[in-house]
Enzyme design. Structure first.
Site, PDB file in Angstrom:
ATOM      1  N   SER A 257      -0.143  -2.268  -1.630  1.00  0.00           N
ATOM      2  CA  SER A 257      -1.079  -1.172  -1.855  1.00  0.00           C
ATOM      3  C   SER A 257      -1.112  -0.838  -3.450  1.00  0.00           C
ATOM      4  O   SER A 257      -1.646  -1.853  -4.012  1.00  0.00           O
ATOM      5  CB  SER A 257      -0.941   0.036  -1.338  1.00  0.00           C
ATOM      6  OG  SER A 257      -1.775   1.289  -1.080  1.00  0.00           O
ATOM      7  N   ALA A 258      -0.922   0.131  -3.992  1.00  0.00           N
ATOM      8  CA  ALA A 258      -0.845   0.528  -5.552  1.00  0.00           C
ATOM      9  C   ALA A 258      -0.215  -0.694  -6.110  1.00  0.00           C
ATOM     10  O   ALA A 258      -0.499  -1.176  -7.113  1.00  0.00           O
ATOM     11  CB  ALA A 258      -0.357   1.744  -5.759  1.00  0.00           C
TER      12      ALA A 258
ATOM     13  N   GLY B 157       1.227   4.087  -2.971  1.00  0.00           N
ATOM     14  CA  GLY B 157       1.020   5.569  -3.335  1.00  0.00           C
ATOM     15  C   GLY B 157      -0.178   5.770  -4.136  1.00  0.00           C
ATOM     16  O   GLY B 157      -1.203   5.226  -3.935  1.00  0.00           O
TER      17      GLY B 157
ATOM     18  N   GLU C 213      -6.260  -4.331   5.686  1.00  0.00           N
ATOM     19  CA  GLU C 213      -4.872  -3.999   6.081  1.00  0.00           C
ATOM     20  C   GLU C 213      -4.221  -5.052   7.018  1.00  0.00           C
ATOM     21  O   GLU C 213      -4.978  -5.537   7.857  1.00  0.00           O
ATOM     22  CB  GLU C 213      -4.866  -2.672   6.974  1.00  0.00           C
ATOM     23  CG  GLU C 213      -5.266  -1.442   5.887  1.00  0.00           C
ATOM     24  CD  GLU C 213      -5.153   0.079   6.537  1.00  0.00           C
ATOM     25  OE1 GLU C 213      -4.996  -0.006   7.578  1.00  0.00           O
ATOM     26  OE2 GLU C 213      -5.105   0.853   5.517  1.00  0.00           O
TER      27      GLU C 213
ATOM     28  N   HIS D 107      -6.375  -2.111   1.256  1.00  0.00           N
ATOM     29  CA  HIS D 107      -6.896  -1.225   2.455  1.00  0.00           C
ATOM     30  C   HIS D 107      -8.364  -1.597   2.643  1.00  0.00           C
ATOM     31  O   HIS D 107      -9.007  -0.570   3.231  1.00  0.00           O
ATOM     32  CB  HIS D 107      -6.783   0.297   2.067  1.00  0.00           C
ATOM     33  CG  HIS D 107      -5.239   0.747   2.079  1.00  0.00           C
ATOM     34  ND1 HIS D 107      -4.359   1.174   3.176  1.00  0.00           N
ATOM     35  CD2 HIS D 107      -4.458   0.810   0.880  1.00  0.00           C
ATOM     36  CE1 HIS D 107      -3.288   1.317   2.582  1.00  0.00           C
ATOM     37  NE2 HIS D 107      -3.033   1.225   1.296  1.00  0.00           N
TER      38      HIS D 107
END
Lengths: 246, 246
Positions: B133-134, B101, B205, B170
């Protein structure tokens, strides 16, 4: 006579495939010509990677690059990174131009050199201010709507607050096919969840805001996309009445 | 017996067009199965916009979404935002999963709740850690290589430092045609000018790092792109020896 607040807040320096500062050149020229300003104090601190020989060299390269453009219409750039007393140079300036690059480094340096307040006061006393990309970000209340990578930690994300809404420069609707990262609109939706009470103007490439005291205009060939928490995003074409933003 | 440090650092939850957490599902399942862990403490603080009814509702929605996936292989998620004593819940956990997020909001909350040190100590004492991700960003020394918008100002950009290099999740080579914004590689070049002495792994990714104590592996179908100041970027395929990163 009270001097007017004069701002030129530009989404991006360069449209894809064009020369550096090509598209906003005419706007910058007119902005300076109307008051006969011939010398502009340049703030290069967002430009960290214009040279392979370190950051001071990058600032030098940046100054030269911008000077080449401003020279075409008879204006001269002198960069704050070569001034002995940066704060005094702001007080003595007639116009200030803040170049794009990395917003975090720019904001880091403006706090580090105690220039936020000095620049704000100068502009509110009539010094003309122009900025593109990161330079438009710092005119806002905070830098929270930048697109840049947080390569350095500034003392604070608070900025000049010359306008009371946020700009997201390089605003775009397109996404990269097959990539799962957030769209720009999704990123701004996240901003609005945390920052409920402020407008964000998605300022597309090739557009700018011109502010003269209590008058604001969107210029360039495309509409902006305006965001506020709890409302659907709304498009405004150049020429629309957007005075509620001020 | 000394417990091993076990990390699963995932670039992205979801490949374009696939179901949520579809591609890393098998890796997560295996990561948990090998130690027989059935309950995972979930950290939802990056997920600010999963609901239109405010941030607590967003955390609830996020927990449910992740629980649906983990439930498929017999694991249960319980979210830290509903724990009375978040620090104690970390100390009691067998495994921690940090969802993606907005990295700024995640880091803000981890500092606000004084959880950075607590999570770091837990993981160094053998609690399994996974993040996407985060959630992969916060495993690094700092959050300075996130792609996210700085929607909130954390107390500090320092993170868990579970690994001693930076991940750019990403990671992508593509750019949007006709757009003048920086490429990802340009952004990381700016990072390296300011941060000379650290590796940055551009993690594409569909790929992840698996770390078991002093062993690190890149998994998934694509190479990573490794950056360091003063060196040309270099590609490493899954299976390459990348132990120098640890």
């Amino acid at each position: 006579m009270t001097m007017k607040k004069r701002l030129l807040l530009i989404s991006n320096s360069t449209n894809y495939g064009e020369d550096y500062l090509e598209w906003p050149r005419q706007y910058i020229k007119e902005f300076l010509e109307r008051t006969g300003i011939k010398r502009v104090l340049f703030v290069p601190y967002a430009g960290v990677a214009l040279s392979e020989n370190g950051i001071e060299d990058s600032y030098d390269a940046y100054e030269e690059r911008v000077n080449d453009v401003f020279g075409e219409f008879g204006c001269e750039i002198y960069s704050i990174h070569r001034e002995n007393d940066p704060a005094q140079s702001v007080k003595d300036a007639l116009a200030i131009a803040v170049g794009g690059g990395n917003t975090f480094h720019l904001v880091y340096m403006l706090h580090e050199l105690k220039l936020m307040k000095v620049i704000k006061e100068a502009v509110e006393n009539g010094v003309a201010f122009m900025g593109w990309s990161a330079g438009a970000n710092v005119a806002c209340p905070t830098m929270r709507t930048t697109n840049d990578m947080p390569i350095i930690e500034p003392e604070s994300m608070n900025c000049l607050n010359l306008i009371h809404f946020q700009i997201n420069p390089h605003y775009l609707d397109a996404t990269i096919e097959g990539h799962g990262g957030e769209t720009r609109e999704q990123r701004l939706e996240e901003f609005m969840v945390i920052n409920n009470n402020i407008y964000v103007a998605g300022l597309r490439e090739g557009t700018l805001f011109s502010v003269e005291d209590d008058k604001i205009e969107l210029k360039g060939g495309k509409p902006m996309r305006l965001f506020k928490y709890g409302h659907d995003p709304k498009e405004f074409a150049p020429g629309s009445d957007i005075s509620f933003l001020l």
